[in-house]
Design a protein around this motif. Sequence first.
Motif, PDB file in Angstrom:
ATOM      1  N   ALA A 263       0.813  -1.213   0.000  1.00 22.89           N
ATOM      2  CA  ALA A 263       0.000   0.000   0.000  1.00 22.89           C
ATOM      3  C   ALA A 263       0.851   1.270   0.000  1.00 22.89           C
ATOM      4  N   ASP A 264       2.159   1.109  -0.215  1.00 21.80           N
ATOM      5  CA  ASP A 264       3.061   2.262  -0.153  1.00 21.80           C
ATOM      6  C   ASP A 264       2.883   3.149  -1.388  1.00 21.80           C
ATOM      7  N   PRO A 265       2.311   4.334  -1.234  1.00 16.61           N
ATOM      8  CA  PRO A 265       2.062   5.179  -2.406  1.00 16.61           C
ATOM      9  C   PRO A 265       3.348   5.744  -3.014  1.00 16.61           C
ATOM     10  N   MET A 267       6.014   3.997  -3.585  1.00 13.22           N
ATOM     11  CA  MET A 267       6.766   2.941  -4.258  1.00 13.22           C
ATOM     12  C   MET A 267       6.827   3.184  -5.764  1.00 13.22           C
ATOM     13  N   PRO A 268       8.019   3.473  -6.303  1.00 18.69           N
ATOM     14  CA  PRO A 268       8.073   3.680  -7.750  1.00 18.69           C
ATOM     15  C   PRO A 268       7.899   2.354  -8.489  1.00 18.69           C
ATOM     16  N   ARG A 269       7.294   2.385  -9.626  1.00 20.06           N
ATOM     17  CA  ARG A 269       7.154   1.165 -10.430  1.00 20.06           C
ATOM     18  C   ARG A 269       6.802   1.565 -11.853  1.00 20.06           C
ATOM     19  N   PHE A 270       7.037   0.630 -12.771  1.00 19.41           N
ATOM     20  CA  PHE A 270       6.591   0.833 -14.145  1.00 19.41           C
ATOM     21  C   PHE A 270       5.202   0.192 -14.241  1.00 19.41           C
ATOM     22  N   ALA A 271       4.227   0.986 -14.608  1.00 20.09           N
ATOM     23  CA  ALA A 271       2.833   0.536 -14.497  1.00 20.09           C
ATOM     24  C   ALA A 271       2.190   0.214 -15.844  1.00 20.09           C
ATOM     25  N   GLY A 272       1.133  -0.555 -15.790  1.00 23.16           N
ATOM     26  CA  GLY A 272       0.307  -0.864 -16.960  1.00 23.16           C
ATOM     27  C   GLY A 272      -1.091  -1.206 -16.483  1.00 23.16           C
ATOM     28  N   TRP A 273      -2.008  -1.370 -17.417  1.00 24.18           N
ATOM     29  CA  TRP A 273      -3.425  -1.471 -17.017  1.00 24.18           C
ATOM     30  C   TRP A 273      -3.735  -2.710 -16.195  1.00 24.18           C
ATOM     31  N   TRP A 274      -2.889  -3.799 -16.300  1.00 25.13           N
ATOM     32  CA  TRP A 274      -3.208  -4.995 -15.526  1.00 25.13           C
ATOM     33  C   TRP A 274      -2.824  -4.866 -14.034  1.00 25.13           C
ATOM     34  N   GLY A 275      -2.126  -3.779 -13.703  1.00 24.75           N
ATOM     35  CA  GLY A 275      -1.827  -3.528 -12.290  1.00 24.75           C
ATOM     36  C   GLY A 275      -2.824  -2.557 -11.660  1.00 24.75           C
ATOM     37  N   HIS A 276      -3.766  -2.109 -12.455  1.00 21.95           N
ATOM     38  CA  HIS A 276      -4.722  -1.097 -11.998  1.00 21.95           C
ATOM     39  C   HIS A 276      -5.865  -1.735 -11.204  1.00 21.95           C
ATOM     40  N   ASN A 277      -6.335  -1.028 -10.236  1.00 15.81           N
ATOM     41  CA  ASN A 277      -7.505  -1.379  -9.433  1.00 15.81           C
ATOM     42  C   ASN A 277      -8.509  -2.224 -10.227  1.00 15.81           C
ATOM     43  N   LYS A 278      -8.755  -3.458  -9.710  1.00 15.08           N
ATOM     44  CA  LYS A 278      -9.513  -4.423 -10.526  1.00 15.08           C
ATOM     45  C   LYS A 278     -10.965  -4.032 -10.783  1.00 15.08           C
ATOM     46  N   GLU A 279     -11.581  -3.417  -9.782  1.00 18.00           N
ATOM     47  CA  GLU A 279     -12.997  -3.049  -9.956  1.00 18.00           C
ATOM     48  C   GLU A 279     -13.150  -2.028 -11.086  1.00 18.00           C
ATOM     49  N   ARG A 280     -12.059  -1.266 -11.299  1.00 22.80           N
ATOM     50  CA  ARG A 280     -12.202  -0.157 -12.250  1.00 22.80           C
ATOM     51  C   ARG A 280     -11.304  -0.302 -13.479  1.00 22.80           C
ATOM     52  N   ARG A 281     -10.758  -1.542 -13.651  1.00 22.21           N
ATOM     53  CA  ARG A 281      -9.786  -1.732 -14.742  1.00 22.21           C
ATOM     54  C   ARG A 281     -10.375  -1.368 -16.099  1.00 22.21           C
ATOM     55  N   PHE A 282     -11.638  -1.718 -16.311  1.00 21.19           N
ATOM     56  CA  PHE A 282     -12.207  -1.538 -17.653  1.00 21.19           C
ATOM     57  C   PHE A 282     -12.955  -0.216 -17.803  1.00 21.19           C
ATOM     58  N   LYS A 283     -12.822   0.647 -16.792  1.00 22.32           N
ATOM     59  CA  LYS A 283     -13.388   1.996 -16.937  1.00 22.32           C
ATOM     60  C   LYS A 283     -12.442   2.893 -17.723  1.00 22.32           C
ATOM     61  N   MET A 284     -11.239   2.401 -17.979  1.00 24.80           N
ATOM     62  CA  MET A 284     -10.263   3.106 -18.813  1.00 24.80           C
ATOM     63  C   MET A 284      -9.966   4.516 -18.302  1.00 24.80           C
ATOM     64  N   GLU A 285      -9.740   4.593 -16.979  1.00 25.99           N
ATOM     65  CA  GLU A 285      -9.466   5.895 -16.369  1.00 25.99           C
ATOM     66  C   GLU A 285      -8.031   6.344 -16.643  1.00 25.99           C
ATOM     67  N   PRO A 286      -7.781   7.646 -16.632  1.00 20.84           N
ATOM     68  CA  PRO A 286      -6.420   8.118 -16.920  1.00 20.84           C
ATOM     69  C   PRO A 286      -5.441   7.962 -15.744  1.00 20.84           C
ATOM     70  N   GLN A 287      -5.949   7.932 -14.501  1.00 16.50           N
ATOM     71  CA  GLN A 287      -5.060   7.943 -13.333  1.00 16.50           C
ATOM     72  C   GLN A 287      -4.818   6.521 -12.814  1.00 16.50           C
ATOM     73  N   PHE A 288      -3.549   6.119 -12.726  1.00 17.08           N
ATOM     74  CA  PHE A 288      -3.205   4.765 -12.269  1.00 17.08           C
ATOM     75  C   PHE A 288      -3.443   4.618 -10.767  1.00 17.08           C
ATOM     76  N   ASP A 289      -4.104   3.525 -10.402  1.00 20.69           N
ATOM     77  CA  ASP A 289      -4.387   3.237  -8.994  1.00 20.69           C
ATOM     78  C   ASP A 289      -4.003   1.774  -8.769  1.00 20.69           C
ATOM     79  N   ALA A 290      -2.815   1.542  -8.192  1.00 21.39           N
ATOM     80  CA  ALA A 290      -2.253   0.185  -8.141  1.00 21.39           C
ATOM     81  C   ALA A 290      -3.081  -0.751  -7.271  1.00 21.39           C
ATOM     82  N   VAL A 291      -3.246  -1.984  -7.727  1.00 16.87           N
ATOM     83  CA  VAL A 291      -3.784  -3.052  -6.881  1.00 16.87           C
ATOM     84  C   VAL A 291      -2.870  -3.178  -5.661  1.00 16.87           C
TER      85      VAL A 291
END
Length: 426
Positions: A263-265, A267-291
């Motif tokens: 839950a460390d905000p 934490m640097p990482r290289f992100a992509g859509w499969w790491g995005h909040n699962k409930e909202r993955r297919f809402k195609m939001e612009p802001q990354f929210d890590a699982v």
Amino acid sequence: MFQNTREYAQQLDSQDKIAQYRNEFIFPKVNGKQVIYFTGNSLGLQPKRTKAYVDEIMSDWANLAVEGHFYAEKPWWDYQERFANPLSKVVGALPSEVTVMNTLTVNLHLLMVSFYRPHGKRYKILCEEKAFPSDQYMLQSQVKFRGYNPKDAIVEIKRREGEHNIRHEDILAKIDEVGDELALVLIGGVNYYTGQVFDMKTITAYAQSKGAFVGWDLAHAAGNIKLDLHDWNVDFAAWCSYKYMNSGPGNVSGIFVHQMHHADPEMPRFAGWWGHNKERRFKMEPQFDAVHGAEGWQISNLPVISLAPYLASVEMFDEVGMDALIEKRDKITSYLEFILGEIQKEINGDFEVITPSNPVERACQLSVYLHGEGRNLFDYLMKNGVITDWREPNVIRLAPVPLYCSFEDMYEFGQVLKAGIQALHP
Ligand SMILES: *Cc1c(COP(=O)(O)O)cnc(C)c1O
């Protein structure tokens, strides 16, 4: 004590509680005879049940096409979640701490983005001397990418003159020596060349007490040794699935990220859509929210055709259980060591096991230094149905994988070895 006879080996097989799993695997043949397979530490054999797992994806794709993502019996969009429970048991983690993605070296690179964060005088990485080449290239390129010189920033723990293995006390001493310059410790938990097993619990705690992150490359450990990554408080780990875990050539890697980092905000990482909040993955939001979990390190949607053989394998490991596997592993490895010793006595063979003899410092693999024999003996073994591998300058590695090797294989191997040495030195 053991005996070097076929009857005795067969008796050990008849007492083996997991002997039936040998029939679950497909063995290549040499001269029409099933091989003795010692290279499950490099590429595990194919389980018979694997093909059905792959065929299932192929027919779902044929019958459902894009709808397979949600309506296949095992939907593709969350196929990776089927690994969380069984795989977490293999590596001693919480289900949320593991996931599968990419390949091993790629995952190490990605995890370095999060866990190699040099700053001020803390920029050095500690690793073992003669680490697996891919790990060395990975570390060197990461260090250069951050603007440091690998010769200065990468510190190797060396073997003492004339010794084959690294001493535990030398690892701790090196951690002390690098002290507050130490950013990261990244070592192979089981050395690929010698089979030496490191005391991951102690090393992790010690390096963390000096302020470093600690990661483990578990390529030769996953499916081979008892791991307790969560309780050992390891920061991160990664492994491939095609060695002891029998998922097929070059297949998908597993990763572990400890819960304390989920839950460390910052934490640097290289992100992509499969790491995005699962409930909202297919809402195609612009802001990354890590699982909040290892899945937060996912990037792409997953290669499900590749995951299928890994799932077949992970479910088999779950059935067998690491404890039963390890019980047989210790016995069959000791039996192999005994056979090697007997053959050596019988014909005065000029070879030496360089893997530690202390059972807590070794697992499935015995590495044998062929002083007198060399490459010709290796070729003889291969031609006679004993599959091992050759590592320069003069080492063959033998992994009597407990899932599919038998005690009789060990006896038979001894006979081929003896005939080989005698044929080469008549
Ligand atoms: C097998 C192995 C690798 C292989 O890496 P890939 O990225 O899967 O090709 C890397 N490191 C170690 C320690 C290994 O044993």
